[in-house]
Enzyme design. Sequence first.
Site, PDB file in Angstrom:
ATOM      1  N   LYS A  20      12.739  78.192  56.960  1.00  0.00           N
ATOM      2  CA  LYS A  20      11.415  78.782  56.786  1.00  0.00           C
ATOM      3  C   LYS A  20      11.425  80.256  57.238  1.00  0.00           C
ATOM      4  O   LYS A  20      12.395  80.704  57.865  1.00  0.00           O
ATOM      5  CB  LYS A  20      10.403  77.935  57.567  1.00  0.00           C
ATOM      6  CG  LYS A  20      10.292  76.491  57.037  1.00  0.00           C
ATOM      7  CD  LYS A  20       9.294  75.666  57.850  1.00  0.00           C
ATOM      8  CE  LYS A  20       9.170  74.254  57.320  1.00  0.00           C
ATOM      9  NZ  LYS A  20       8.180  73.448  58.111  1.00  0.00           N
ATOM     10  N   TYR A  60       3.980  71.413  49.118  1.00  0.00           N
ATOM     11  CA  TYR A  60       3.292  70.674  50.180  1.00  0.00           C
ATOM     12  C   TYR A  60       2.030  69.974  49.674  1.00  0.00           C
ATOM     13  O   TYR A  60       1.093  69.773  50.433  1.00  0.00           O
ATOM     14  CB  TYR A  60       2.936  71.629  51.327  1.00  0.00           C
ATOM     15  CG  TYR A  60       4.105  71.967  52.234  1.00  0.00           C
ATOM     16  CD1 TYR A  60       4.814  70.969  52.910  1.00  0.00           C
ATOM     17  CD2 TYR A  60       4.483  73.293  52.452  1.00  0.00           C
ATOM     18  CE1 TYR A  60       5.876  71.280  53.763  1.00  0.00           C
ATOM     19  CE2 TYR A  60       5.545  73.609  53.304  1.00  0.00           C
ATOM     20  CZ  TYR A  60       6.229  72.595  53.955  1.00  0.00           C
ATOM     21  OH  TYR A  60       7.276  72.901  54.794  1.00  0.00           O
ATOM     22  N   THR A 102       8.980  66.711  63.749  1.00  0.00           N
ATOM     23  CA  THR A 102       8.128  67.798  63.237  1.00  0.00           C
ATOM     24  C   THR A 102       7.709  68.767  64.349  1.00  0.00           C
ATOM     25  O   THR A 102       7.726  69.973  64.163  1.00  0.00           O
ATOM     26  CB  THR A 102       6.882  67.201  62.551  1.00  0.00           C
ATOM     27  OG1 THR A 102       7.321  66.278  61.546  1.00  0.00           O
ATOM     28  CG2 THR A 102       6.036  68.276  61.909  1.00  0.00           C
ATOM     29  N   ASN A 123       8.290  75.665  62.884  1.00  0.00           N
ATOM     30  CA  ASN A 123       9.369  74.716  63.182  1.00  0.00           C
ATOM     31  C   ASN A 123      10.648  74.941  62.377  1.00  0.00           C
ATOM     32  O   ASN A 123      11.464  74.039  62.218  1.00  0.00           O
ATOM     33  CB  ASN A 123       8.860  73.269  63.111  1.00  0.00           C
ATOM     34  CG  ASN A 123       8.391  72.881  61.729  1.00  0.00           C
ATOM     35  OD1 ASN A 123       8.460  73.689  60.795  1.00  0.00           O
ATOM     36  ND2 ASN A 123       7.931  71.653  61.581  1.00  0.00           N
ATOM     37  N   HIS A 126      12.799  72.928  56.896  1.00  0.00           N
ATOM     38  CA  HIS A 126      12.237  71.807  56.143  1.00  0.00           C
ATOM     39  C   HIS A 126      13.357  70.918  55.624  1.00  0.00           C
ATOM     40  O   HIS A 126      14.428  71.411  55.282  1.00  0.00           O
ATOM     41  CB  HIS A 126      11.438  72.332  54.942  1.00  0.00           C
ATOM     42  CG  HIS A 126      11.163  71.276  53.900  1.00  0.00           C
ATOM     43  ND1 HIS A 126      10.099  70.407  53.995  1.00  0.00           N
ATOM     44  CD2 HIS A 126      11.852  70.916  52.780  1.00  0.00           C
ATOM     45  CE1 HIS A 126      10.142  69.567  52.967  1.00  0.00           C
ATOM     46  NE2 HIS A 126      11.196  69.855  52.208  1.00  0.00           N
ATOM     47  N   GLU A 137      11.890  68.339  44.840  1.00  0.00           N
ATOM     48  CA  GLU A 137      11.873  69.659  45.476  1.00  0.00           C
ATOM     49  C   GLU A 137      13.011  70.549  44.958  1.00  0.00           C
ATOM     50  O   GLU A 137      12.832  71.753  44.790  1.00  0.00           O
ATOM     51  CB  GLU A 137      11.928  69.487  47.002  1.00  0.00           C
ATOM     52  CG  GLU A 137      10.632  68.851  47.534  1.00  0.00           C
ATOM     53  CD  GLU A 137      10.721  68.376  48.981  1.00  0.00           C
ATOM     54  OE1 GLU A 137      11.760  68.585  49.638  1.00  0.00           O
ATOM     55  OE2 GLU A 137       9.731  67.771  49.456  1.00  0.00           O
TER      56      GLU A 137
HETATM   57  P1  IDP Z   1       7.984  67.538  58.317  1.00  0.00           P
HETATM   58  O1  IDP Z   1       8.246  68.990  57.980  1.00  0.00           O
HETATM   59  O2  IDP Z   1       8.654  67.150  59.609  1.00  0.00           O
HETATM   60  O3  IDP Z   1       8.298  66.594  57.177  1.00  0.00           O
HETATM   61  P2  IDP Z   1       5.157  67.174  57.658  1.00  0.00           P
HETATM   62  O4  IDP Z   1       4.239  66.254  58.367  1.00  0.00           O
HETATM   63  O5  IDP Z   1       5.609  66.800  56.270  1.00  0.00           O
HETATM   64  O6  IDP Z   1       6.426  67.412  58.635  1.00  0.00           O
HETATM   65  O7  IDP Z   1       4.479  68.598  57.627  1.00  0.00           O
HETATM   66  C1  IDP Z   1       5.036  69.630  56.853  1.00  0.00           C
HETATM   67  C2  IDP Z   1       4.973  70.917  57.643  1.00  0.00           C
HETATM   68  O8  IDP Z   1       3.612  71.266  57.865  1.00  0.00           O
HETATM   69  C3  IDP Z   1       5.580  70.849  59.039  1.00  0.00           C
HETATM   70  O9  IDP Z   1       6.983  71.005  59.054  1.00  0.00           O
HETATM   71  C4  IDP Z   1       4.876  72.004  59.719  1.00  0.00           C
HETATM   72  O10 IDP Z   1       5.446  73.260  59.338  1.00  0.00           O
HETATM   73  C5  IDP Z   1       3.484  71.906  59.123  1.00  0.00           C
HETATM   74  N1  IDP Z   1       2.581  71.115  59.966  1.00  0.00           N
HETATM   75  C6  IDP Z   1       2.510  69.773  60.058  1.00  0.00           C
HETATM   76  N2  IDP Z   1       1.590  69.391  60.942  1.00  0.00           N
HETATM   77  C7  IDP Z   1       1.046  70.526  61.423  1.00  0.00           C
HETATM   78  C8  IDP Z   1       0.024  70.801  62.388  1.00  0.00           C
HETATM   79  O11 IDP Z   1      -0.585  69.925  62.998  1.00  0.00           O
HETATM   80  N3  IDP Z   1      -0.235  72.125  62.629  1.00  0.00           N
HETATM   81  C9  IDP Z   1       0.403  73.137  61.975  1.00  0.00           C
HETATM   82  N4  IDP Z   1       1.370  72.920  61.063  1.00  0.00           N
HETATM   83  C10 IDP Z   1       1.685  71.633  60.795  1.00  0.00           C
HETATM   84 MG    MG Z   2       7.372  66.337  55.300  1.00  0.00          MG
END
Ligand code: IDP
Ligand code: MG
Length: 160
Positions: A20, A60, A102, A123, A126, A137
Site C-alpha cells: 500500500k 474494496y 488486519t 497496515n 494487502h 483481483e
Molecule cells: P484485510 O486487509 O486484513 O483483509 P479487511 O477487513 O478486508 O482487512 O479490510 C481491508 C482494509 O481496510 C484493511 O487492510 C485496512 O486497510 C482497512 N480497514 C479495515 N478496517 C478498518 C478500520 O476499522 N479502520 C480503518 N481502516 C480499516
Molecule cells: Mg480483506
Amino acid sequence: ISPVVRASQGPSERSYVMIKPDGVQRGLVGEIISRFEKKGFTLIGLKLYTCSSELAKEHYKDLSSKPFFPKLVEYITSGPVVCLALKGPGVVASARKLIGATNPLQAEPGTIRGDLGIETGRNVVHGSDSPENGEREIALWFKEDEVCEWEPSMMPWLRE
Ligand code: IDP
Ligand code: MG
C-alpha cells in the site's frame, strides 16, 4: 518424468498482494517483496501503479458500506502502490499468514504487519482472502500481458 516437469504439476493457486502507499513511501518495498520471494512463491506479476478511486472502490467493494470506506479509498489512491501477483500451492492462505492480522498491533511478530505497522488504517500490505478473490483481483489490477507465467529453475528444490 523430469523433476522440473513434476514440480510444475499440482494446483496453481494465485494471490494478489499489494504494498500500500505507506509501504512504498516508507521504503519497505524490497523488504516486503523479499519475504514472499524467500518463502518460495513464484512472482508472476509486479508493477508500481497509482490507482484511480474507481479501481480502489471496485477492489474494496465488499467494504463499501463501512464508515471507514471513504478514508480507505483516499489512502489507497494517495500514492503509488506495488502490485504483486503470486502463484503457488496454498499461496492465498499462506500470504495472509505472512501478512498477519488486519490490525498491526494484533498481528504476530514475524508477520509483515506485526513487524512493520501500528495502525489498521496504515497496515502496509494487502493480500487476497480467497482463491476466487485472488483471480478477481489479479484481473482487476493487471492487464493480461502483464502477468508472466514462468517456471523458476529452482522449482525442484522447492517442491518434491
Ligand atoms: P484485510 O486487509 O486484513 O483483509 P479487511 O477487513 O478486508 O482487512 O479490510 C481491508 C482494509 O481496510 C484493511 O487492510 C485496512 O486497510 C482497512 N480497514 C479495515 N478496517 C478498518 C478500520 O476499522 N479502520 C480503518 N481502516 C480499516
Ligand atoms: Mg480483506
